[in-house]
Design an enzyme around this catalytic site. Structure first.
Site, mmCIF file in Angstrom:
data_model
loop_
_atom_site.group_PDB
_atom_site.id
_atom_site.type_symbol
_atom_site.label_atom_id
_atom_site.label_comp_id
_atom_site.label_asym_id
_atom_site.label_seq_id
_atom_site.Cartn_x
_atom_site.Cartn_y
_atom_site.Cartn_z
ATOM 1 N N CYS B 18 3.616 -6.452 -1.316
ATOM 2 C CA CYS B 18 2.988 -6.534 -0.047
ATOM 3 C C CYS B 18 1.800 -7.765 -0.171
ATOM 4 O O CYS B 18 1.045 -7.915 -1.082
ATOM 5 C CB CYS B 18 2.363 -5.549 0.373
ATOM 6 N N PRO B 19 1.806 -8.708 0.684
ATOM 7 C CA PRO B 19 2.593 -9.003 2.035
ATOM 8 C C PRO B 19 3.665 -9.971 1.875
ATOM 9 O O PRO B 19 4.416 -10.252 2.992
ATOM 10 C CB PRO B 19 1.384 -9.556 2.776
#
Lengths: 193, 81
Positions: B18-19
Site C-alpha cells: 500500500c498504496p
C-alpha cells in the site's frame, strides 16, 4: 398583447410572451447554476503536513497519492517539520525516535542515549526495505506524477533557513496560510497530519 | 483461469505494498482505451479491499472480478466505455 380582454384584467394574468420570457430567464439561470456546480464537481482533498519524522512522513504521502488515484485534486501544505519531507536531501534522512513512543521495543531511558535514534531509524529502514514498502522519495515522485500539488510554507522555509532550490522539482513555494485556508475551504476532505 | 477476459494489459505489482497497487492500477488504466481490460497481479492482501474500494469510488472503471490463488491476488478492471 396587453389589450387582450379575454381574462380578468384585475388578476393581471401574465401573457404567453411574458411567460415565455420568464421561462427563458429561468433556463438561463439554471444553466449558469449547473455550470458552476460542474466546475465544483471535481473532488478535492487538502492535507496539512506538520511532522517530519520517518513514521509521520508516510500518512500524508500515502493518502495524497491514493486520493489522486481516486481522481481527487490534492494539495499538501507542508509546514514546520513537515517541510523536511519535501527537502530533497533531508527527505532521504528522516529519523525515527523511540523516545516518547511506548510502542517501540526500546525503553525510553535507553532510547534517549546518544546515537539511539540512528539505530531505531536503521531498523525501521530495514523493515521498509524488507517489506518493499515504498520509500518517501518514491511516494513523492509518484504523487507528483499523479498531479498532487506539494506546497512548501514560505514562512517556514525562511525560519529553517532553507533555499527554494533544496526542494523536489515541482514543489510549489511562495505560499502561506491563506493559500492553505483557501484550499481547505474548497476541499471535501481536510486533514492535519 | 484468466482467459475469461480479453486482457489488454497486465500490471505486475507483486511485492509492492500500500498504496502502490492502487496508485499503479490507476496509472495503468489511464493508458488504456475505453472497453479494454487490465489484469493486476499483486501479493498485497490489502489490495483485495483497496482495489475494490478504488474501483467503486472512481468514475469510468469497472471491477470485473478478483481472484486469489498461489499467494497472488488477481484483479480484472475494465475501463468503461
Amino acid at each position: 398583447m396587453s389589450t387582450d380582454t379575454s381574462s380578468g384584467s384585475a388578476e393581471e394574468t401574465p401573457s404567453r410572451a411574458e411567460l415565455a420570457a420568464r421561462v427563458d430567464e429561468l433556463e438561463e439561470q439554471l444553466a449558469a447554476v449547473s455550470a458552476d456546480s460542474d466546475d465544483d464537481d471535481g473532488k478535492k482533498m487538502s492535507i496539512i503536513a506538520t511532522k517530519g519524522t520517518l513514521d509521520m512522513a508516510y500518512p500524508p504521502l500515502i493518502l495524497a497519492s491514493t486520493a489522486a488515484a481516486f481522481g481527487y485534486e490534492v494539495t499538501v501544505f507542508h509546514t514546520f517539520w513537515g517541510l523536511d519531507i519535501l527537502h530533497e536531501e533531508r527527505s532521504r534522512d528522516l529519523q525515527l525516535s523511540s523516545v516518547g513512543n511506548p510502542n517501540m521495543p526500546v525503553p525510553n531511558v535507553v532510547g534517549a542515549l546518544p546515537g539511539m535514534d540512528r539505530v531505531t531509524t536503521k531498523l525501521m529502514e530495514k523493515r521498509i526495505d524488507d517489506n518493499e514498502t515504498a520509500t518517501i522519495e518514491e511516494l513523492i515522485e509518484t504523487s507528483l506524477e499523479m498531479g498532487v500539488e506539494f506546497q512548501a510554507c514560505q514562512m517556514t522555509i525562511e525560519l529553517m533557513d532553507y533555499d527554494e532550490a533544496d526542494f523536489y522539482d515541482g514543489v510549489t513555494t511562495g505560499v502561506g496560510a491563506a493559500t492553505a485556508i483557501q484550499d481547505m475551504a474548497d476541499a471535501d476532505i481536510q486533514l492535519l497530519i | 483461469m484468466s482467459s475469461k477476459y480479453d486482457i489488454t494489459e497486465t500490471l505486475d505489482v507483486k511485492g509492492a505494498s500500500c498504496p502502490m497497487p492502487v496508485v499503479k492500477t490507476k496509472s495503468a488504466i489511464d493508458d488504456l482505451a475505453a472497453g479494454e481490460v487490465l489484469e493486476v497481479l499483486a501479493t498485497d492482501s490489502g489490495s483485495m479491499s483497496d482495489i475494490a474500494g478504488w474501483a467503486d469510488g472512481t468514475a469510468g472503471v469497472e471491477l470485473l472480478s478478483q481472484e486469489e490463488g498461489d499467494g497472488v491476488y488477481r484483479h480484472y478492471v475494465r475501463k468503461a466505455e
